[in-house]
Scaffold this motif. Structure first.
Motif, PDB file in Angstrom:
ATOM      1  N   GLY A  79      -6.677 -45.226   8.554  1.00  0.00           N
ATOM      2  CA  GLY A  79      -7.858 -44.393   8.739  1.00  0.00           C
ATOM      3  C   GLY A  79      -7.587 -42.976   9.187  1.00  0.00           C
ATOM      4  N   VAL A  80      -6.326 -42.620   9.482  1.00  0.00           N
ATOM      5  CA  VAL A  80      -6.013 -41.258   9.918  1.00  0.00           C
ATOM      6  C   VAL A  80      -5.966 -40.346   8.702  1.00  0.00           C
ATOM      7  CG1 VAL A  80      -4.301 -39.760  11.006  1.00  0.00           C
ATOM      8  CG2 VAL A  80      -4.850 -41.974  12.025  1.00  0.00           C
ATOM      9  N   LEU A  81      -6.748 -39.279   8.753  1.00  0.00           N
ATOM     10  CA  LEU A  81      -6.858 -38.339   7.646  1.00  0.00           C
ATOM     11  C   LEU A  81      -5.917 -37.148   7.816  1.00  0.00           C
ATOM     12  CD1 LEU A  81     -10.759 -38.358   7.562  1.00  0.00           C
ATOM     13  CD2 LEU A  81      -9.200 -39.740   6.155  1.00  0.00           C
ATOM     14  N   ALA A  82      -5.735 -36.695   9.064  1.00  0.00           N
ATOM     15  CA  ALA A  82      -4.882 -35.538   9.337  1.00  0.00           C
ATOM     16  C   ALA A  82      -4.497 -35.522  10.811  1.00  0.00           C
ATOM     17  CB  ALA A  82      -5.611 -34.243   8.983  1.00  0.00           C
ATOM     18  N   THR A  83      -3.358 -34.897  11.105  1.00  0.00           N
ATOM     19  CA  THR A  83      -2.926 -34.703  12.490  1.00  0.00           C
ATOM     20  C   THR A  83      -2.449 -33.266  12.649  1.00  0.00           C
ATOM     21  OG1 THR A  83      -0.695 -35.454  11.978  1.00  0.00           O
ATOM     22  CG2 THR A  83      -2.219 -37.103  12.854  1.00  0.00           C
ATOM     23  N   GLU A  84      -2.518 -32.767  13.877  1.00  0.00           N
ATOM     24  CA  GLU A  84      -2.059 -31.409  14.156  1.00  0.00           C
ATOM     25  C   GLU A  84      -1.425 -31.359  15.541  1.00  0.00           C
ATOM     26  OE1 GLU A  84      -3.833 -26.910  14.923  1.00  0.00           O
ATOM     27  OE2 GLU A  84      -5.206 -28.526  14.386  1.00  0.00           O
ATOM     28  N   MET A  85      -0.179 -30.895  15.599  1.00  0.00           N
ATOM     29  CA  MET A  85       0.504 -30.686  16.867  1.00  0.00           C
ATOM     30  C   MET A  85       0.003 -29.381  17.470  1.00  0.00           C
ATOM     31  SD  MET A  85       2.624 -31.667  19.148  1.00  0.00           S
ATOM     32  CE  MET A  85       3.251 -33.052  18.235  1.00  0.00           C
ATOM     33  N   LYS A  86      -0.451 -29.447  18.715  1.00  0.00           N
ATOM     34  CA  LYS A  86      -0.903 -28.249  19.411  1.00  0.00           C
ATOM     35  C   LYS A  86       0.220 -27.671  20.274  1.00  0.00           C
ATOM     36  CE  LYS A  86      -5.277 -28.039  18.241  1.00  0.00           C
ATOM     37  NZ  LYS A  86      -5.828 -26.860  17.580  1.00  0.00           N
ATOM     38  N   GLU A  87       0.941 -28.562  20.982  1.00  0.00           N
ATOM     39  CA  GLU A  87       2.002 -28.100  21.886  1.00  0.00           C
ATOM     40  C   GLU A  87       2.911 -29.268  22.236  1.00  0.00           C
ATOM     41  OE1 GLU A  87       2.163 -25.292  25.801  1.00  0.00           O
ATOM     42  OE2 GLU A  87       0.688 -26.912  25.864  1.00  0.00           O
ATOM     43  N   ALA A  88       4.193 -28.970  22.380  1.00  0.00           N
ATOM     44  CA  ALA A  88       5.166 -29.956  22.849  1.00  0.00           C
ATOM     45  C   ALA A  88       6.155 -29.216  23.731  1.00  0.00           C
ATOM     46  CB  ALA A  88       5.884 -30.614  21.669  1.00  0.00           C
ATOM     47  N   ILE A  89       6.134 -29.540  25.034  1.00  0.00           N
ATOM     48  CA  ILE A  89       7.010 -28.838  25.978  1.00  0.00           C
ATOM     49  C   ILE A  89       7.670 -29.833  26.933  1.00  0.00           C
ATOM     50  CG2 ILE A  89       5.737 -26.657  25.893  1.00  0.00           C
ATOM     51  CD1 ILE A  89       4.484 -27.434  28.613  1.00  0.00           C
ATOM     52  N   ALA A  90       8.826 -29.437  27.436  1.00  0.00           N
ATOM     53  CA  ALA A  90       9.498 -30.195  28.494  1.00  0.00           C
ATOM     54  C   ALA A  90       9.099 -29.561  29.825  1.00  0.00           C
ATOM     55  CB  ALA A  90      11.009 -30.147  28.298  1.00  0.00           C
ATOM     56  N   LYS A  91       8.870 -30.407  30.825  1.00  0.00           N
ATOM     57  CA  LYS A  91       8.539 -29.935  32.175  1.00  0.00           C
ATOM     58  C   LYS A  91       9.077 -30.961  33.154  1.00  0.00           C
ATOM     59  CE  LYS A  91       3.876 -31.896  32.083  1.00  0.00           C
ATOM     60  NZ  LYS A  91       2.464 -31.654  32.299  1.00  0.00           N
ATOM     61  N   GLU A  92       8.664 -30.913  34.402  1.00  0.00           N
ATOM     62  CA  GLU A  92       9.109 -31.890  35.388  1.00  0.00           C
ATOM     63  C   GLU A  92       7.927 -32.600  36.019  1.00  0.00           C
ATOM     64  OE1 GLU A  92      11.803 -30.787  38.450  1.00  0.00           O
ATOM     65  OE2 GLU A  92      13.377 -30.234  37.050  1.00  0.00           O
ATOM     66  N   ILE A  93       8.115 -33.890  36.262  1.00  0.00           N
ATOM     67  CA  ILE A  93       7.171 -34.700  37.027  1.00  0.00           C
ATOM     68  C   ILE A  93       7.990 -35.456  38.056  1.00  0.00           C
ATOM     69  CG2 ILE A  93       5.566 -36.654  36.980  1.00  0.00           C
ATOM     70  CD1 ILE A  93       4.798 -35.848  34.152  1.00  0.00           C
ATOM     71  N   GLY A  94       7.697 -35.242  39.316  1.00  0.00           N
ATOM     72  CA  GLY A  94       8.427 -35.932  40.377  1.00  0.00           C
ATOM     73  C   GLY A  94       9.922 -35.651  40.348  1.00  0.00           C
ATOM     74  N   GLY A  95      10.294 -34.439  39.959  1.00  0.00           N
ATOM     75  CA  GLY A  95      11.712 -34.066  39.909  1.00  0.00           C
ATOM     76  C   GLY A  95      12.458 -34.622  38.706  1.00  0.00           C
ATOM     77  N   ARG A  96      11.747 -35.245  37.787  1.00  0.00           N
ATOM     78  CA  ARG A  96      12.373 -35.811  36.585  1.00  0.00           C
ATOM     79  C   ARG A  96      11.869 -35.083  35.346  1.00  0.00           C
ATOM     80  NH1 ARG A  96      14.861 -40.235  38.172  1.00  0.00           N
ATOM     81  NH2 ARG A  96      14.109 -41.306  40.013  1.00  0.00           N
TER      82      ARG A  96
END
Length: 152
Positions: A79-96
């Protein structure tokens, strides 16, 4: 905003106060927590925890590769007609190291905006925290969707 903390204190997250916990009928992950809005359709969040063999996301691959894999999996859903990536970034959560993936999926079930955070803890557990809403509601709820997600 309200706060949810796991019983063992390993993770916590903020969520909109009008959300209510929504149990799944069948558990498919080591641990999973879901909340749904009581005022907006298709506005919800979920956290899953699963054991993995890697110690960090670096061993899994660069954020762009993981984001492209997520998009491919989404495109392959019925049922998926289309997808679009808005953003993909690396960051930290809890020092990881954590990966943040923001994308849109347009399907026969609606046009949905997803914000996902992925992180691996010191015990080799993969946490995936995802909030989603209808794209038409995104501008009204985007600040809430950038909720705090923390692991020990």
């Amino acid at each position: 905003m309200s706060k949810y903390s796991s019983i063992d204190g390993k993770y916590s997250f903020s969520y909109p106060s009008e959300f209510k916990r929504s149990p799944k009928l069948v558990q498919t992950h080591k641990e999973e927590v879901f909340f749904r809005s009581t005022t907006r359709k298709k506005y919800n969040l979920g956290l899953t925890v699963d054991p993995v063999t890697i110690s960090s996301l670096d061993e899994f691959g660069p954020v762009e590769d993981i984001a492209n894999s997520v998009i491919k999996l989404e495109k392959d859903k019925e049922g998926v007609l289309a997808t679009e990536m808005k953003e993909a970034i690396a960051k930290e959560i809890g020092g990881r190291k954590a990966y943040f993936i923001d994308y849109v999926s347009n399907s026969t079930r609606g046009n949905i905006r997803y914000l996902s955070s992925l992180v691996v803890d010191g015990q080799k557990n993969l946490y995936v925290f995802t909030m989603q809403t209808k794209i038409d509601d995104y501008d009204e709820v985007k600040d809430e969707m950038n909720a705090d997600f923390l692991i020990e």
